[in-house]
Write a protein that holds these residues in place. Structure first.
Motif, PDB file in Angstrom:
ATOM      1  N   LYS A   2       0.836  -1.205   0.000  1.00  0.00           N
ATOM      2  CA  LYS A   2       0.000   0.000   0.000  1.00  0.00           C
ATOM      3  C   LYS A   2       0.862   1.242   0.000  1.00  0.00           C
ATOM      4  O   LYS A   2       1.869   1.316   0.675  1.00  0.00           O
ATOM      5  CB  LYS A   2      -0.893  -0.002   1.228  1.00  0.00           C
ATOM      6  N   LEU A   3       0.439   2.226  -0.754  1.00  0.00           N
ATOM      7  CA  LEU A   3       1.113   3.511  -0.788  1.00  0.00           C
ATOM      8  C   LEU A   3       0.661   4.312   0.422  1.00  0.00           C
ATOM      9  O   LEU A   3      -0.532   4.482   0.647  1.00  0.00           O
ATOM     10  CB  LEU A   3       0.715   4.228  -2.074  1.00  0.00           C
ATOM     11  N   LYS A   4       1.597   4.785   1.223  1.00  0.00           N
ATOM     12  CA  LYS A   4       1.265   5.525   2.433  1.00  0.00           C
ATOM     13  C   LYS A   4       1.089   7.015   2.162  1.00  0.00           C
ATOM     14  O   LYS A   4       0.651   7.739   3.029  1.00  0.00           O
ATOM     15  CB  LYS A   4       2.380   5.359   3.474  1.00  0.00           C
ATOM     16  N   SER A  22      11.414  -0.334   4.368  1.00  0.00           N
ATOM     17  CA  SER A  22      10.176  -0.957   3.869  1.00  0.00           C
ATOM     18  C   SER A  22      10.110  -0.939   2.342  1.00  0.00           C
ATOM     19  O   SER A  22       9.367  -1.717   1.747  1.00  0.00           O
ATOM     20  CB  SER A  22       8.948  -0.261   4.458  1.00  0.00           C
ATOM     21  N   LEU A  23      10.896  -0.076   1.713  1.00  0.00           N
ATOM     22  CA  LEU A  23      10.977  -0.023   0.251  1.00  0.00           C
ATOM     23  C   LEU A  23      12.184  -0.795  -0.272  1.00  0.00           C
ATOM     24  O   LEU A  23      12.612  -0.587  -1.409  1.00  0.00           O
ATOM     25  CB  LEU A  23      11.059   1.435  -0.218  1.00  0.00           C
ATOM     26  N   GLY A  24      12.753  -1.666   0.567  1.00  0.00           N
ATOM     27  CA  GLY A  24      13.926  -2.435   0.136  1.00  0.00           C
ATOM     28  C   GLY A  24      15.139  -1.565  -0.080  1.00  0.00           C
ATOM     29  O   GLY A  24      16.001  -1.884  -0.891  1.00  0.00           O
ATOM     30  N   ASN A  52      12.334  -2.571  -6.441  1.00  0.00           N
ATOM     31  CA  ASN A  52      12.812  -3.770  -5.747  1.00  0.00           C
ATOM     32  C   ASN A  52      11.761  -4.880  -5.749  1.00  0.00           C
ATOM     33  O   ASN A  52      12.086  -6.047  -5.575  1.00  0.00           O
ATOM     34  CB  ASN A  52      13.192  -3.414  -4.303  1.00  0.00           C
ATOM     35  N   PHE A  53      10.499  -4.541  -5.975  1.00  0.00           N
ATOM     36  CA  PHE A  53       9.402  -5.512  -5.882  1.00  0.00           C
ATOM     37  C   PHE A  53       8.815  -5.894  -7.236  1.00  0.00           C
ATOM     38  O   PHE A  53       7.746  -6.514  -7.287  1.00  0.00           O
ATOM     39  CB  PHE A  53       8.292  -4.929  -4.992  1.00  0.00           C
ATOM     40  N   VAL A  54       9.487  -5.584  -8.336  1.00  0.00           N
ATOM     41  CA  VAL A  54       8.944  -5.779  -9.679  1.00  0.00           C
ATOM     42  C   VAL A  54       8.410  -7.187  -9.920  1.00  0.00           C
ATOM     43  O   VAL A  54       7.336  -7.362 -10.469  1.00  0.00           O
ATOM     44  CB  VAL A  54       9.985  -5.397 -10.763  1.00  0.00           C
ATOM     45  N   ASP A  55       9.107  -8.219  -9.518  1.00  0.00           N
ATOM     46  CA  ASP A  55       8.689  -9.591  -9.811  1.00  0.00           C
ATOM     47  C   ASP A  55       7.857 -10.228  -8.699  1.00  0.00           C
ATOM     48  O   ASP A  55       7.665 -11.446  -8.696  1.00  0.00           O
ATOM     49  CB  ASP A  55       9.923 -10.460 -10.098  1.00  0.00           C
ATOM     50  N   PHE A  56       7.354  -9.410  -7.778  1.00  0.00           N
ATOM     51  CA  PHE A  56       6.584  -9.926  -6.658  1.00  0.00           C
ATOM     52  C   PHE A  56       5.127  -9.484  -6.766  1.00  0.00           C
ATOM     53  O   PHE A  56       4.828  -8.431  -7.331  1.00  0.00           O
ATOM     54  CB  PHE A  56       7.179  -9.446  -5.328  1.00  0.00           C
ATOM     55  N   PRO A  57       4.212 -10.272  -6.200  1.00  0.00           N
ATOM     56  CA  PRO A  57       2.785  -9.921  -6.286  1.00  0.00           C
ATOM     57  C   PRO A  57       2.438  -8.572  -5.653  1.00  0.00           C
ATOM     58  O   PRO A  57       1.479  -7.927  -6.069  1.00  0.00           O
ATOM     59  CB  PRO A  57       2.081 -11.044  -5.523  1.00  0.00           C
ATOM     60  N   GLU A  58       3.216  -8.133  -4.673  1.00  0.00           N
ATOM     61  CA  GLU A  58       2.908  -6.867  -3.999  1.00  0.00           C
ATOM     62  C   GLU A  58       3.344  -5.630  -4.781  1.00  0.00           C
ATOM     63  O   GLU A  58       3.101  -4.505  -4.347  1.00  0.00           O
ATOM     64  CB  GLU A  58       3.503  -6.836  -2.582  1.00  0.00           C
ATOM     65  N   TYR A  59       3.980  -5.810  -5.950  1.00  0.00           N
ATOM     66  CA  TYR A  59       4.411  -4.665  -6.754  1.00  0.00           C
ATOM     67  C   TYR A  59       3.192  -3.850  -7.194  1.00  0.00           C
ATOM     68  O   TYR A  59       2.318  -4.355  -7.894  1.00  0.00           O
ATOM     69  CB  TYR A  59       5.204  -5.134  -7.972  1.00  0.00           C
ATOM     70  N   PRO A  60       3.110  -2.560  -6.785  1.00  0.00           N
ATOM     71  CA  PRO A  60       1.925  -1.752  -7.106  1.00  0.00           C
ATOM     72  C   PRO A  60       1.980  -1.064  -8.461  1.00  0.00           C
ATOM     73  O   PRO A  60       1.058  -0.347  -8.832  1.00  0.00           O
ATOM     74  CB  PRO A  60       1.921  -0.708  -5.992  1.00  0.00           C
ATOM     75  N   GLY A  61       3.059  -1.243  -9.181  1.00  0.00           N
ATOM     76  CA  GLY A  61       3.257  -0.522 -10.423  1.00  0.00           C
ATOM     77  C   GLY A  61       4.333   0.530 -10.230  1.00  0.00           C
ATOM     78  O   GLY A  61       4.859   0.711  -9.133  1.00  0.00           O
TER      79      GLY A  61
END
Length: 129
Positions: A2-4, A22-24, A52-61
């Motif tokens: 989630k974007l804070k 939290s943003l790696g 850092n989260f590109v290949d993970f389900p939590e990547y928000p774009g």
């Protein structure tokens, strides 16, 4: 993830060490530009803070960001700021400064072994899609 923060609005980062962790630590994000701001600040324009989260389900774009660190002191560069443009970040780590002059210490390491270190008092971020 989630974007804070609201898009397009500068907002204070209450706990910079925790926030960037939290943003790696912005791993694999690209530094678009770096500029001094007045008085005593530095602005980093980052391509995608969630890279850092590109290949993970939590990547928000993809979300770019302007990060302003105010009250900067003790800046150390291994290269000039312009050499950081376009570089991929390995770590954008923030620690307590253990200094009477500042609250936090930033250490940036890029994949090309470029390094930037500074102390600062306050962090703000503006998220943009």
């Amino acid at each position: 993830m989630k974007l804070k923060f609201s898009e397009g609005v500068f907002e204070c980062i209450e706990n910079p060490p925790q926030f960037f962790a939290s943003l790696g630590n912005l791993h694999d994000a690209t530094i678009i530009s770096v500029a001094r701001t007045a008085p005593g600040g530095v602005c980093f324009i980052i391509g995608d803070v969630f890279n850092n989260f590109v290949d993970f389900p939590e990547y928000p774009g993809e979300f770019g960001a302007a990060i302003i660190l105010a009250g900067s002191t003790d800046c150390e560069w291994t290269v000039s700021a312009s050499h950081l443009f376009g570089k991929k970040i390995n770590d954008f780590e923030v620690f307590p400064a253990h200094s009477a002059d500042a609250k936090y210490r930033l250490e940036i390491a890029c994949h090309a072994m470029d390094r930037y270190v500074m102390n600062f008092d306050k962090a703000e971020i503006r998220i943009a899609r």
